[in-house]
Design a protein around this motif. Structure first.
Motif, PDB file in Angstrom:
ATOM      1  N   GLU A   1      43.939   4.490  -0.071  1.00  0.00           N
ATOM      2  CA  GLU A   1      43.877   3.032  -0.222  1.00  0.00           C
ATOM      3  C   GLU A   1      42.920   2.435   0.795  1.00  0.00           C
ATOM      4  OE1 GLU A   1      48.487   2.358  -1.653  1.00  0.00           O
ATOM      5  OE2 GLU A   1      47.739   1.229   0.071  1.00  0.00           O
ATOM      6  N   ILE A   2      43.034   2.910   2.029  1.00  0.00           N
ATOM      7  CA  ILE A   2      42.166   2.379   3.084  1.00  0.00           C
ATOM      8  C   ILE A   2      40.716   2.784   2.829  1.00  0.00           C
ATOM      9  CG2 ILE A   2      41.613   2.559   5.547  1.00  0.00           C
ATOM     10  CD1 ILE A   2      44.645   2.481   6.059  1.00  0.00           C
ATOM     11  N   ASP A   3      40.513   4.053   2.435  1.00  0.00           N
ATOM     12  CA  ASP A   3      39.147   4.506   2.130  1.00  0.00           C
ATOM     13  C   ASP A   3      38.491   3.577   1.105  1.00  0.00           C
ATOM     14  OD1 ASP A   3      39.494   6.664   3.791  1.00  0.00           O
ATOM     15  OD2 ASP A   3      39.915   8.113   2.197  1.00  0.00           O
ATOM     16  N   ALA A   4      39.286   3.173   0.108  1.00  0.00           N
ATOM     17  CA  ALA A   4      38.728   2.417  -1.013  1.00  0.00           C
ATOM     18  C   ALA A   4      38.682   0.910  -0.758  1.00  0.00           C
ATOM     19  CB  ALA A   4      39.549   2.693  -2.272  1.00  0.00           C
ATOM     20  N   LYS A  35      37.638  -3.767   5.317  1.00  0.00           N
ATOM     21  CA  LYS A  35      37.985  -2.971   6.496  1.00  0.00           C
ATOM     22  C   LYS A  35      37.363  -3.599   7.726  1.00  0.00           C
ATOM     23  CE  LYS A  35      36.693   1.064   4.541  1.00  0.00           C
ATOM     24  NZ  LYS A  35      36.614   2.526   4.353  1.00  0.00           N
ATOM     25  N   LEU A  36      38.015  -3.392   8.854  1.00  0.00           N
ATOM     26  CA  LEU A  36      37.445  -3.891  10.114  1.00  0.00           C
ATOM     27  C   LEU A  36      36.371  -2.934  10.614  1.00  0.00           C
ATOM     28  CD1 LEU A  36      40.810  -4.862  11.838  1.00  0.00           C
ATOM     29  CD2 LEU A  36      39.033  -6.436  11.046  1.00  0.00           C
ATOM     30  N   GLY A  37      36.691  -1.652  10.592  1.00  0.00           N
ATOM     31  CA  GLY A  37      35.793  -0.650  11.155  1.00  0.00           C
ATOM     32  C   GLY A  37      35.156   0.204  10.079  1.00  0.00           C
ATOM     33  N   SER A  38      34.750   1.417  10.452  1.00  0.00           N
ATOM     34  CA  SER A  38      34.065   2.273   9.486  1.00  0.00           C
ATOM     35  C   SER A  38      34.372   3.752   9.706  1.00  0.00           C
ATOM     36  CB  SER A  38      32.551   2.047   9.615  1.00  0.00           C
ATOM     37  OG  SER A  38      32.128   2.515  10.877  1.00  0.00           O
ATOM     38  N   LEU A  39      34.094   4.513   8.654  1.00  0.00           N
ATOM     39  CA  LEU A  39      34.293   5.958   8.695  1.00  0.00           C
ATOM     40  C   LEU A  39      33.043   6.601   8.137  1.00  0.00           C
ATOM     41  CD1 LEU A  39      36.119   8.534   8.826  1.00  0.00           C
ATOM     42  CD2 LEU A  39      36.831   7.993   6.485  1.00  0.00           C
ATOM     43  N   HIS A  63      40.581   6.942  11.390  1.00  0.00           N
ATOM     44  CA  HIS A  63      40.157   5.704  10.729  1.00  0.00           C
ATOM     45  C   HIS A  63      41.369   4.981  10.139  1.00  0.00           C
ATOM     46  CE1 HIS A  63      37.828   2.940   8.329  1.00  0.00           C
ATOM     47  NE2 HIS A  63      38.267   3.455   7.204  1.00  0.00           N
ATOM     48  N   MET A  64      42.217   5.747   9.453  1.00  0.00           N
ATOM     49  CA  MET A  64      43.425   5.140   8.870  1.00  0.00           C
ATOM     50  C   MET A  64      44.286   4.488   9.957  1.00  0.00           C
ATOM     51  SD  MET A  64      46.517   7.002   6.732  1.00  0.00           S
ATOM     52  CE  MET A  64      46.594   8.483   7.711  1.00  0.00           C
ATOM     53  N   MET A  65      44.487   5.211  11.067  1.00  0.00           N
ATOM     54  CA  MET A  65      45.376   4.682  12.109  1.00  0.00           C
ATOM     55  C   MET A  65      44.768   3.453  12.783  1.00  0.00           C
ATOM     56  SD  MET A  65      46.966   8.202  13.651  1.00  0.00           S
ATOM     57  CE  MET A  65      48.338   7.439  14.514  1.00  0.00           C
ATOM     58  N   ALA A  66      43.447   3.433  12.933  1.00  0.00           N
ATOM     59  CA  ALA A  66      42.796   2.263  13.546  1.00  0.00           C
ATOM     60  C   ALA A  66      42.941   1.048  12.635  1.00  0.00           C
ATOM     61  CB  ALA A  66      41.328   2.556  13.817  1.00  0.00           C
ATOM     62  N   GLU A  67      42.706   1.251  11.339  1.00  0.00           N
ATOM     63  CA  GLU A  67      42.839   0.137  10.393  1.00  0.00           C
ATOM     64  C   GLU A  67      44.283  -0.349  10.343  1.00  0.00           C
ATOM     65  OE1 GLU A  67      40.278  -1.449   8.718  1.00  0.00           O
ATOM     66  OE2 GLU A  67      38.947  -0.147   9.887  1.00  0.00           O
ATOM     67  N   ASP A  68      45.235   0.623  10.353  1.00  0.00           N
ATOM     68  CA  ASP A  68      46.654   0.268  10.375  1.00  0.00           C
ATOM     69  C   ASP A  68      46.970  -0.605  11.592  1.00  0.00           C
ATOM     70  OD1 ASP A  68      47.543   1.461   8.072  1.00  0.00           O
ATOM     71  OD2 ASP A  68      48.408   3.226   9.050  1.00  0.00           O
ATOM     72  N   GLU A 124      39.114  -2.812  15.237  1.00  0.00           N
ATOM     73  CA  GLU A 124      37.781  -2.566  14.687  1.00  0.00           C
ATOM     74  C   GLU A 124      37.151  -1.399  15.429  1.00  0.00           C
ATOM     75  OE1 GLU A 124      35.116  -5.929  14.801  1.00  0.00           O
ATOM     76  OE2 GLU A 124      33.386  -4.620  14.489  1.00  0.00           O
ATOM     77  N   MET A 125      37.108  -0.237  14.761  1.00  0.00           N
ATOM     78  CA  MET A 125      36.596   0.956  15.419  1.00  0.00           C
ATOM     79  C   MET A 125      35.799   1.789  14.422  1.00  0.00           C
ATOM     80  SD  MET A 125      40.084   1.848  17.413  1.00  0.00           S
ATOM     81  CE  MET A 125      39.382   3.227  18.221  1.00  0.00           C
TER      82      MET A 125
END
Ligand SMILES: C[S@@+](CC[C@H](N)C(=O)[O-])C[C@H]1O[C@@H](n2cnc3c(N)ncnc32)[C@H](O)[C@@H]1O
Lengths: 100, 375
Positions: free
Chosen positions: B108-111, B115-119, B238-243, B247-248
């Motif tokens: 879900e986060i990938d899609a 998002k604040l940050g990026s992967l 990335h998931m944990m930062a967004e959770d 913004e990372m």
């Protein structure tokens, strides 16, 4: 490993990988000590299981929800301390059996 | 949206009980039982050897065979090995049970569009050897398991062990704690370099990014990046930062060859990265850091303090055993490396570099090293 090649194996399956066998570290394992420990553990587990059955049964009979409630329960600080002390004592006794 | 990752990763009652038991087992084996080996050395092995040879053993190589004959040492090894397997088995139960929900959250986060940050993943990244094919800590499948799909098993196992150690109250191996919060690291940095106000931070070998998130919390204004060889770890970080609504930016990269621009970071850190790396690689990473740091920038690292001149013979022997038998293949190489010389080789001047030990309560300490480049 997993039967289906496209399926990611679970950790439980990875742990059963035939390459993961334990090397022999103990040249002369004292089987008497091992028997002591296994029997002590079996005894403790059996005691706990018997007791837990009673709790679950009583809890269900008295409308406290049984298993579901148990999963949802959070131990308070004093119970956590008690449990962690008991665990530590058990491990210490086992290690004592094995190393004396 | 589904539950956050930390809400999803919750061991049930039986799993927590087993994990708590393993935590206690490790504490006793690495603590009291290992202490018995130290006592055995002082009281028996050392006097016997000294009497025979007219001098005490000078290195772990000389002393090793004395220990290997002892039942106590053999038992310790056997118990360390089994406790490590029990660690993976009991954490693995939780991981297997919740994997699907965690995958769902990550997808879900990938899609997601907001998002604040990026992967940034890099499937083509060639894993350097020997780390690419080593099961560090004997983690089943290793750090790079299921990399084709960036499946989350390996970061979940890593996360689960940290949870297990944290939950085992008062857990201490009598050695260095393996993880260190970002706030605590930031404080160490500001103690040493009071003027540090980083605007662009890089955490190398950041794993699932626990320390990285702490750094972002401490310096919220800074742009924070983390990198790691493992794609699954980066996806989890990335998931944990967004959770956590931070913004990372996470990158699947080799720390020795990042592709970032010259002088583009003013703070570069790592935690327990270098003990998993080896001679040439270690200097290559440091050279890359030298290239990336802007004038006045700080390079700050925390790692294991087991250098032979710091610890006695029994600890050298038990550490060596861990290297051979318990998935710590690069420890010995790292602690035998002269880090100051490696920093020099990478181009840091004498006035720029530092190496130091930091007490951390009890018998614990950390090895700190790095540099501040000239303004
Ligand atoms: C012990 S973990 C530490 C993770 C994190 N810093 C922490 O403290 O929890 C070491 C990490 O370094 C990564 N690593 C090792 N060599 C690397 C390299 N050359 N470039 C990037 N990452 C590397 C591994 O993939 C692993 O995630």
């Amino acid at each position: 490993m997993s039967k289906d090649k496209n399926q990611t194996p679970s950790v439980a399956e990875l742990m059963l990988d035939s390459q993961r066998t334990k090397p022999a570290f103990i040249t002369n394992p004292n089987m008497d000590q091992v028997v002591d420990v296994v029997l002590r553990l079996a005894m403790e587990i059996s005691v706990l299981r018997d007791r837990m059955d009673i709790y679950e049964k009583l809890s269900e009979e008295n409308g406290f929800g049984g298993t579901e409630k148990i999963e949802a329960f959070t131990a308070d600080e004093s119970l956590q301390t008690k449990q962690s002390e008991r665990r530590e004592k058990l491990v210490q006794r086992i290690l004592h059996d094995l190393s004396s | 949206m589904s539950k956050t990752f930390t809400e999803t990763y919750q061991p049930n009652k039986e799993e927590s009980s087993r994990q708590a038991f393993v935590g206690t087992l490790k504490k006793c084996v690495n603590g009291a039982l290992e202490q018995k080996i130290h006592a055995l050395y002082e009281e028996k092995l050392l006097p016997e050897y000294t009497e025979q040879h007219g001098k005490p053993p000078e290195s772990r190589a000389e002393a090793k065979s004395l220990f290997e004959k002892e039942h106590l040492f053999q038992l310790w090894g056997s118990a360390v090995y089994t406790s490590q397997d029990l660690l993976w088995e009991t954490v693995g139960d939780t991981v297997d049970r919740i994997l699907e929900s965690a995958e769902q959250r990550a997808s879900e986060i990938d899609a997601s569009d907001n998002k604040l940050g990026s992967l940034s993943l890099n499937q083509e990244l060639e894993l350097p050897e020997p780390i690419g094919s080593t099961e560090i800590h004997r983690q089943p499948g290793g750090y790079f398991f299921d990399s084709e799909k960036n499946g989350l098993t390996s970061p979940l196992l890593y996360y689960g062990t940290i949870q297990l150690y944290t939950a085992a109250k008062g857990f201490s191996t009598g050695k260095t704690k393996d993880t260190f919060g970002g706030h605590a690291m930031a404080q160490l940095i500001t103690q040493r370099f009071p003027d540090t106000k980083p605007t662009r931070i890089l955490d190398m070998g950041c794993g699932i990014g626990a320390l990285t998130r702490g750094l972002k919390e401490f310096w919220p204004e800074a742009e924070v990046h983390g990198l790691d060889l493992s794609g699954p770890f980066m996806r989890c970080a990335h998931m944990m930062a967004e959770d956590s609504q931070l913004e990372m930016h996470f990158h699947q990269l080799d720390a020795a060859k990042t592709g970032f621009e010259n002088n583009s970071f003013d703070l570069i850190v790592s935690q327990i990265l270098f003990h998993e790396t080896w001679d040439e690689k270690l200097v290559e990473i440091m050279q890359e850091v030298k290239r990336l740091l802007s004038p006045g920038g700080v390079f700050f690292n925390i790692d294991v303090p087991y250098q032979p001149d710091r610890i006695g013979i029994p600890s050298q022997v038990t550490n060596d055993w861990q290297v051979i038998n318990n998935g710590e293949p690069f420890w010995t190489g790292f602690v035998d490396t002269n880090i100051d010389a490696a920093l020099a080789k990478a181009g840091f001047d004498e006035q720029e570099r530092f190496t130091d030990y930091q007490a951390a309560g009890g018998n614990n300490s950390y090895f700190l090293f790095g540099a501040q480049v000239a303004p």
